[in-house]
Design an enzyme around this catalytic site. Structure first.
Site, PDB file in Angstrom:
ATOM      1  N   GLY A   1     -13.876  -0.947  -4.814  1.00  0.00           N
ATOM      2  CA  GLY A   1     -13.457  -1.098  -3.421  1.00  0.00           C
ATOM      3  C   GLY A   1     -12.313  -2.085  -3.242  1.00  0.00           C
ATOM      4  O   GLY A   1     -11.909  -2.765  -4.197  1.00  0.00           O
ATOM      5  N   HIS A   2     -11.826  -2.171  -2.020  1.00  0.00           N
ATOM      6  CA  HIS A   2     -10.671  -3.038  -1.772  1.00  0.00           C
ATOM      7  C   HIS A   2     -11.024  -4.515  -1.936  1.00  0.00           C
ATOM      8  O   HIS A   2     -12.126  -4.940  -1.671  1.00  0.00           O
ATOM      9  CB  HIS A   2     -10.029  -2.769  -0.412  1.00  0.00           C
ATOM     10  CG  HIS A   2     -10.924  -2.856   0.782  1.00  0.00           C
ATOM     11  ND1 HIS A   2     -10.488  -2.542   2.039  1.00  0.00           N
ATOM     12  CD2 HIS A   2     -12.221  -3.210   0.917  1.00  0.00           C
ATOM     13  CE1 HIS A   2     -11.472  -2.701   2.888  1.00  0.00           C
ATOM     14  NE2 HIS A   2     -12.530  -3.105   2.241  1.00  0.00           N
ATOM     15  N   ASN A   3     -10.047  -5.254  -2.428  1.00  0.00           N
ATOM     16  CA  ASN A   3     -10.116  -6.717  -2.581  1.00  0.00           C
ATOM     17  C   ASN A   3     -11.020  -7.158  -3.727  1.00  0.00           C
ATOM     18  O   ASN A   3     -11.224  -8.356  -3.919  1.00  0.00           O
ATOM     19  CB  ASN A   3     -10.609  -7.397  -1.295  1.00  0.00           C
ATOM     20  CG  ASN A   3      -9.954  -6.848  -0.050  1.00  0.00           C
ATOM     21  OD1 ASN A   3      -8.777  -6.514  -0.064  1.00  0.00           O
ATOM     22  ND2 ASN A   3     -10.697  -6.712   1.023  1.00  0.00           N
TER      23      ASN A   3
ATOM     24  N   GLN B   1      -4.217  -0.827   5.250  1.00  0.00           N
ATOM     25  CA  GLN B   1      -4.513  -1.445   3.959  1.00  0.00           C
ATOM     26  C   GLN B   1      -3.170  -1.795   3.336  1.00  0.00           C
ATOM     27  O   GLN B   1      -2.534  -0.959   2.709  1.00  0.00           O
ATOM     28  CB  GLN B   1      -5.327  -0.483   3.090  1.00  0.00           C
ATOM     29  CG  GLN B   1      -6.625  -0.019   3.748  1.00  0.00           C
ATOM     30  CD  GLN B   1      -7.664  -1.122   3.865  1.00  0.00           C
ATOM     31  OE1 GLN B   1      -8.079  -1.714   2.877  1.00  0.00           O
ATOM     32  NE2 GLN B   1      -8.067  -1.431   5.099  1.00  0.00           N
TER      33      GLN B   1
END
Lengths: 341, 341, 341
Positions: free
Chosen positions: B236-238, B195
């Site tokens: 969460g990511h993004n 990540q």
């Protein structure tokens, strides 16, 4: 410890040799010599016959089927809890302040209190006797922590939080962070509403790891004596939780809701804000409680469980719904045929 | 502070003695002399008649019923927020680095910044002016924290996280932990997907206790200016969250979902991944949002609230479903009787 | 790194100039020269034509449409994971114990291990080689941490927790707090049931930020090798999770439930207690799992997905329920008319 002594101290009826010694607890399936096991959940009754425990705590009904010594109790799980606490006492405190802890000069620590490495105790905090402040825990300025309480590692108490006696705050829990108070202005811009209340937690409370209890907007958020909160629970500002209420993990209570005494709240239950829940209410897990509840009883969400049973009967019919509507269409066609004939 | 001064500074119309002094806020029910209360939620209007506050902030409609001095505002809650902030300012910073804090030599701290005991600031971090780094907070290597922001006790910023100005990260929140990226190989074995993005948080943001905002897989996870996230939220990511959006406790946003500006998201709402939510969307609490929403409006999950109302009408019928299918069976039997006759 | 070398090391077929160098990863849309991108989710295929990446990892089907060099893989996401880890290795450890860390004299640290500022390692803890103990993390007395594992900042391991090799515990996670064991006595008063088990976590496990794994009541709570737990997950006492199972954020597993190997559990899924879930079960997000599952397959809650599909057909009919019951009433009225005629 001898079974005779355990029987006397915990009010159980002993079947078996009073001189047998037990020194640890174990599961029915995993127990060996010297182990005390218990049987409280009927799910595990099948494991009784093969147990190799030296003694089993159980109820009168199961005693006859027990192949080893047993301590018979009207409430085996409660008796087991007391015996297990005797056999497995927590490690004794090591009174004193670790070199790497940081206690404000104006803070007061009671006798026998242990402050571990990395813990920080703020200005004017008053910590009682025989308290544990765990590693890297933070006790904010002006906090009160009662005798024999334990603030476990990494737990954070914001300023002015009050904790009673014999209470435990588990690791990384956060007590007294600001409630979610925001006023919306032109363009949707939020202005923070100062959260000037605090949190008051009673005696004999246990609060789970990673649980958050927000400080009140004006008055205090209040957790009554004897309350048990599991892990990852969110308690909003101004909430009041009555004595001896227990709440399982990942539940959430929105702001200004009041929950009565001796309630049992299943895991993941969510309460809307500004509700009032009566004493002695039991709510099954995963429910969304969107209305107040004014009578004791068993509920699924805000719906009494007997209504919930009827709901489940309808839910079975739900599985027949597509077919039923097709049948309705057939009947309607037949009816049209009759009308036209 | 005199009511005259408050009226002028907060643009309210004063009814009552301009020289009356208030020095703290209180609830309508709990207020006494010197207290300023407010009435914004009609639920509490019944408490107005008996209030002993020195002054109440309220709207024009309620002013006539107010037994004490009042400050009349078109947006009483917003006016109250401003006045309360004046009456209860946060404690002033004590600039400097506590002896027990650990700031990397290569880190830069702005003027007037306070670093409390146990806080750790990593290599090359750049911290602005008048920032608070609370006890046992961790600011990773290469982080940026803008002027006047506050990193509360125990909050963790992983490396390279960027926080704007006047933002607050509450206790034990985690910003920039790895997103949940795992590639599945033979035998179901997972390989971690690095990540490599980070997290960019804007100005005037408030992030609640125990909330986590994951770093992006490649690009950054982005929280816009003025956003308010309550406690125990998972981002969460993004994910991208637009300006001035507010989200209540225990909500969750799965990876790569984009939420627009000025949205209001109820507690416990869950968003699936890779969705796009328009600006000015309001979603009621507890919803599962499984589809994108491309128009402003009020939604229950991804369903517009007016459809949700029709859904509720059907839900009432649901309670009659078992009975209805029995009636359908009776009709079918009658029909068969007619066909056979 | 040259594409030729990446192709060889990661078993991909190279289309394009083997001497092209890539030195970082990027998204298809954001990539520029020197960037390696990947295409695994068909959702992003439209971005392929315009990418400016130097190389794209993708499957054979997409290779023809790729305007730049590509590495063709049978599992592009897995190949990308490996390549990204090579291009973006974690920062190297800086072996040694920070001056502001606190390691008990009786604790043992392996070679190459890094203990950061504010970290606390308890009595008799045994930490392997090349381990990272992050800032303000706490490793309790008697804990074991295997080689090459990472305990990120603020994570708390209670006493006697065991972590395998190459595992990561993310920030502010709590491993080994007491399970929620309370016995109810007269007046609804709770007695704590001592939680004397611990937690055993395998090799190659990753546990997300703010996740809690409770210690067992008697035996250990067990997390198998290769398990992936996302953020804000709650694992109750005595739970067993099989190897290579992955669980997305905010899921919860109640006490004594056993989950098999290679399961994939969607976010926010809740498991009741004392269940048994087979190997190779996939559960969609947000489900309440209230029954055991004894066969591999795709489930919505404890309902197989094909039944869930039929459920959805009924759910469409649910939207017609009010109308259908009105039609039923009309038919009944007509029937009554016929009977009377």
């Amino acid at each position: 410890m001898s079974l005779a002594m355990l029987a006397v101290r915990h009010g159980c009826e002993l079947h078996g040799d009073p001189d047998t010694i037990v020194d640890h607890v174990a599961t029915l399936a995993g127990a060996g010599p010297g182990a005390l096991a218990f049987l409280a959940n009927p799910r595990y009754r099948t494991q009784l016959a093969a147990t190799r425990a030296s003694c089993v705590v159980l109820d009168a009904e199961s005693a006859a089927a027990c192949p080893v010594a047993c301590l018979v109790s009207g409430n085996p799980y409660l008796s087991y809890a007391g015996i297990a606490a005797e056999l497995h006492p927590p490690p004794p405190l090591r009174p004193g302040v670790a070199a790497q802890a940081c206690v404000a000069d104006s803070a007061v620590l009671g006798a026998g209190t242990q402050v571990d490495a990395g813990a920080v105790v703020g200005e004017d905090a008053r910590i009682g006797a025989r308290v544990l402040i765990g590693a890297n825990a933070v006790v904010g300025a002006g906090c009160l922590v009662g005798d024999d309480s334990r603030i476990m590692p990494g737990a954070i108490l914001y300023d002015r939080v009050r904790i009673g006696r014999r209470s435990t705050i588990h690791a990384n829990a956060v007590i007294g962070a600001d409630g979610f108070g925001n006023a919306r202005g032109p363009g949707g811009v939020w202005t923070k509403v100062p959260q000037v209340g605090s949190v008051a937690i009673g005696d004999d409370v246990e609060i789970g790891a990673l649980t958050s209890v927000d400080r009140g907007a004006i008055d205090d958020t209040t957790i009554g004596n004897g309350v048990r909160l599991d892990n990852q629970i969110q308690i909003g500002h101004n909430v009041v939780i009555g004595e001896h209420t227990a709440m399982a993990a990942q539940a959430g209570v929105s702001g200004s809701t009041r929950i009565g005494a001796r309630c049992i709240i299943g895991g993941r239950t969510a309460f809307a804000g500004h509700l009032s829940i009566a004493d002695d209410v039991v709510i099954t897990g995963g429910a969304n409680v969107t209305h107040s509840i004014d009578k004791p009883g068993l509920y699924s969400g805000a719906i009494p469980a007997d209504e919930a049973r009827s709901w489940r009967k309808n839910a079975v019919r739900f599985g027949q719904l597509d077919a039923a509507i097709r049948r309705l269409q057939a009947l309607e066609a037949a009816q049209r045929g009759q009308d036209e004939s």
